[in-house]
Design an enzyme around this catalytic site. Structure first.
Site, PDB file in Angstrom:
ATOM      1  N   LYS A  76       0.895  -1.085  -0.008  1.00  0.00           N
ATOM      2  CA  LYS A  76      -0.016  -0.081  -0.015  1.00  0.00           C
ATOM      3  C   LYS A  76       0.821   1.337  -0.181  1.00  0.00           C
ATOM      4  O   LYS A  76       0.290   2.423  -0.448  1.00  0.00           O
ATOM      5  CB  LYS A  76      -0.805  -0.013   1.155  1.00  0.00           C
ATOM      6  CG  LYS A  76      -1.991  -1.022   1.101  1.00  0.00           C
ATOM      7  CD  LYS A  76      -2.880  -0.895   2.086  1.00  0.00           C
ATOM      8  CE  LYS A  76      -4.147  -1.829   1.985  1.00  0.00           C
ATOM      9  NZ  LYS A  76      -5.129  -1.923   3.178  1.00  0.00           N
ATOM     10  N   ASP A 111      -9.684   2.908   2.456  1.00  0.00           N
ATOM     11  CA  ASP A 111      -9.699   2.479   3.812  1.00  0.00           C
ATOM     12  C   ASP A 111     -10.160   3.175   5.145  1.00  0.00           C
ATOM     13  O   ASP A 111     -10.939   2.954   5.983  1.00  0.00           O
ATOM     14  CB  ASP A 111      -8.472   1.865   4.281  1.00  0.00           C
ATOM     15  CG  ASP A 111      -7.791   0.338   3.631  1.00  0.00           C
ATOM     16  OD1 ASP A 111      -9.000  -0.015   3.094  1.00  0.00           O
ATOM     17  OD2 ASP A 111      -6.865   0.285   3.494  1.00  0.00           O
TER      18      ASP A 111
HETATM   19  P1  NDP Z   1       1.329  -4.185   6.009  1.00  0.00           P
HETATM   20  O1  NDP Z   1       2.171  -5.407   5.298  1.00  0.00           O
HETATM   21  O2  NDP Z   1       1.352  -2.685   5.176  1.00  0.00           O
HETATM   22  O3  NDP Z   1       1.671  -3.910   7.469  1.00  0.00           O
HETATM   23  C1  NDP Z   1       1.680  -5.249   8.231  1.00  0.00           C
HETATM   24  C2  NDP Z   1       1.405  -4.771   9.917  1.00  0.00           C
HETATM   25  O4  NDP Z   1       1.568  -6.070  10.451  1.00  0.00           O
HETATM   26  C3  NDP Z   1       2.829  -4.265  10.294  1.00  0.00           C
HETATM   27  O5  NDP Z   1       2.459  -3.364  11.238  1.00  0.00           O
HETATM   28  C4  NDP Z   1       3.826  -5.236  10.718  1.00  0.00           C
HETATM   29  O6  NDP Z   1       4.551  -5.006  11.760  1.00  0.00           O
HETATM   30  C5  NDP Z   1       2.485  -6.184  11.450  1.00  0.00           C
HETATM   31  N1  NDP Z   1       3.079  -7.717  11.452  1.00  0.00           N
HETATM   32  C6  NDP Z   1       2.996  -8.338  10.454  1.00  0.00           C
HETATM   33  N2  NDP Z   1       3.753  -9.491  10.947  1.00  0.00           N
HETATM   34  C7  NDP Z   1       3.898  -9.605  12.249  1.00  0.00           C
HETATM   35  C8  NDP Z   1       4.120 -10.421  13.400  1.00  0.00           C
HETATM   36  N3  NDP Z   1       4.409 -11.785  12.988  1.00  0.00           N
HETATM   37  N4  NDP Z   1       4.126  -9.822  14.443  1.00  0.00           N
HETATM   38  C9  NDP Z   1       3.779  -8.791  14.750  1.00  0.00           C
HETATM   39  N5  NDP Z   1       3.587  -7.613  14.084  1.00  0.00           N
HETATM   40  C10 NDP Z   1       3.163  -8.139  12.428  1.00  0.00           C
HETATM   41  O7  NDP Z   1      -0.280  -4.482   5.913  1.00  0.00           O
HETATM   42  P2  NDP Z   1      -1.421  -3.897   5.755  1.00  0.00           P
HETATM   43  O8  NDP Z   1      -1.371  -2.737   6.758  1.00  0.00           O
HETATM   44  O9  NDP Z   1      -1.901  -3.296   4.674  1.00  0.00           O
HETATM   45  O10 NDP Z   1      -2.734  -4.965   6.532  1.00  0.00           O
HETATM   46  C11 NDP Z   1      -2.494  -5.093   7.887  1.00  0.00           C
HETATM   47  C12 NDP Z   1      -3.881  -6.272   8.137  1.00  0.00           C
HETATM   48  O11 NDP Z   1      -5.231  -5.539   7.789  1.00  0.00           O
HETATM   49  C13 NDP Z   1      -3.886  -7.361   6.978  1.00  0.00           C
HETATM   50  O12 NDP Z   1      -4.098  -8.489   7.600  1.00  0.00           O
HETATM   51  C14 NDP Z   1      -4.995  -6.936   6.104  1.00  0.00           C
HETATM   52  O13 NDP Z   1      -5.698  -8.170   5.627  1.00  0.00           O
HETATM   53  C15 NDP Z   1      -5.883  -6.081   7.087  1.00  0.00           C
HETATM   54  N6  NDP Z   1      -6.751  -5.320   6.317  1.00  0.00           N
HETATM   55  C16 NDP Z   1      -8.171  -5.237   6.528  1.00  0.00           C
HETATM   56  C17 NDP Z   1      -9.028  -4.495   5.668  1.00  0.00           C
HETATM   57  C18 NDP Z   1     -10.418  -4.543   5.886  1.00  0.00           C
HETATM   58  O14 NDP Z   1     -11.008  -3.725   5.129  1.00  0.00           O
HETATM   59  N7  NDP Z   1     -10.842  -5.107   6.778  1.00  0.00           N
HETATM   60  C19 NDP Z   1      -8.333  -3.086   5.000  1.00  0.00           C
HETATM   61  C20 NDP Z   1      -6.860  -3.349   5.056  1.00  0.00           C
HETATM   62  C21 NDP Z   1      -6.389  -4.225   5.646  1.00  0.00           C
HETATM   63  P3  NDP Z   1       6.224  -4.590  11.351  1.00  0.00           P
HETATM   64  O15 NDP Z   1       6.133  -3.200  10.635  1.00  0.00           O
HETATM   65  O16 NDP Z   1       6.962  -4.537  12.422  1.00  0.00           O
HETATM   66  O17 NDP Z   1       6.663  -5.436  10.221  1.00  0.00           O
END
Ligand code: NDP
Length: 284
Positions: free
Chosen positions: A62, A98
């Protein structure tokens, strides 16, 4: 049309859009475009060259996708993340649906009013968390705590939110903490939002202690598949109002449909009740 991200197996967007196009009598397709970060530039160039009206963007692209756009909406610029792209005459325009979808869904579940003047804890600092942070700002909390595994990323988001919150109308204390230290911050919060991708895989568990998941705390988990995540299950067990992200998903998808087609979705399209039912039956 389609969805650009990695991984994509969990996504229900293809089913959602195919159903909406069918109801609208449009012979359009919606595909999955799974791509890792090193392939994003090539994929976007190929979508630009094809007869594609637009695409959605999800984890983890994104923020990165912005580099390939010709223009973007004020919402995308403010949030710093794009989840919906429209292509016209080979030009790419990106926006963020979003933010509005998140706030609208909080309102629909009567979770928005309780935020005013209170502390909110936001887990995550990725693309979705950025939209949530700016959406939460519009609900005027007194304090926003951003917790992320990568503390540097949480600090960057906190700094961006602070800049946006400079006007006296929007004064709010914003801080960043490491995800593993987030639990005590939840004690006096009105709302906990999970915008990390933890919970997508079976067995995933956020490092949040049950001791702090107590009513009247409300919990919103952006994840929608599984419909009841480990966090929602634990929060409900302790009496919290706890809601999953399916309403946000369908609201942002309906907004993308309007942007691509110029039409309102047909009755029944993007209905979270239908989608929830599909997802539960699929898992039996
Ligand atoms: P990004 O990849 O941009 O961000 C992922 C986030 O999750 C970061 O903060 C990352 O932390 C964290 N993360 C990933 N793996 C781990 C882990 N093992 N332990 C701790 N933290 C972790 O993804 P998005 O922001 O685009 O999406 C995040 C979630 O939100 C997704 O699951 C997506 O499906 C959901 N979503 C739902 C929507 C809806 O309409 N309901 C809309 C948009 C998203 P770090 O920075 O430390 O890597």
């Amino acid at each position: 049309m389609g969805l650009v991200g990695w991984p994509l197996a969990h996504s229900v967007s293809p089913r959602l859009f195919r159903d909406a196009f069918r109801r609208a009598g449009l012979p359009w397709r919606y595909e999955r475009f799974p791509v890792q970060p090193n392939g994003l530039a090539r994929l976007v160039a190929s979508l630009r060259a094809q007869d594609v009206r637009g695409f959605n963007v999800t984890i983890p692209h994104k923020q990165a996708v912005r580099a390939f756009l010709d223009t973007e909406s004020p919402a995308a610029r403010a949030v710093g993340a794009v989840n919906c792209v429209r292509i016209r005459n080979g030009k790419l325009w990106g926006t963020n649906t979003d933010l509005a979808a998140f706030v609208a869904d909080l309102r629909a579940h009567r979770m928005a009013a309780s935020v005013r003047g209170k502390r909110v804890v936001l887990l995550g600092a990725g693309g979705a968390a950025r939209a949530c942070a700016f959406g939460l700002l519009s609900l005027r909390p007194s304090e926003l705590v951003i917790a992320n595994r990568d503390l540097r990323r949480a600090r960057n988001l906190a700094a961006d939110v602070r800049r946006a919150a400079l006007s006296p109308r929007r004064r709010v204390r914003v801080s960043a903490v490491a995800l593993r230290s987030a639990s005590p911050k939840i004690r006096r919060a009105a709302l906990l939002v999970n915008a990390t991708s933890v919970g997508l895989r079976a067995g995933d568990r956020l490092p949040i202690s049950d001791a702090f998941l107590r009513a009247p705390l409300a919990v919103y988990d952006l994840l929608y598949n599984p419909p009841v995540t480990d966090l929602l299950r634990r929060a409900r067990l302790h009496g919290c109002l706890a809601v999953g992200g399916i309403g946000m998903l369908t609201r942002q998808a309906a907004a993308a449909f309007r942007l691509w087609t110029g039409r309102k979705p047909s009755p029944g399209a993007f209905d979270p009740v239908n989608l929830g039912h599909h997802m539960i039956t699929k898992r039996r």
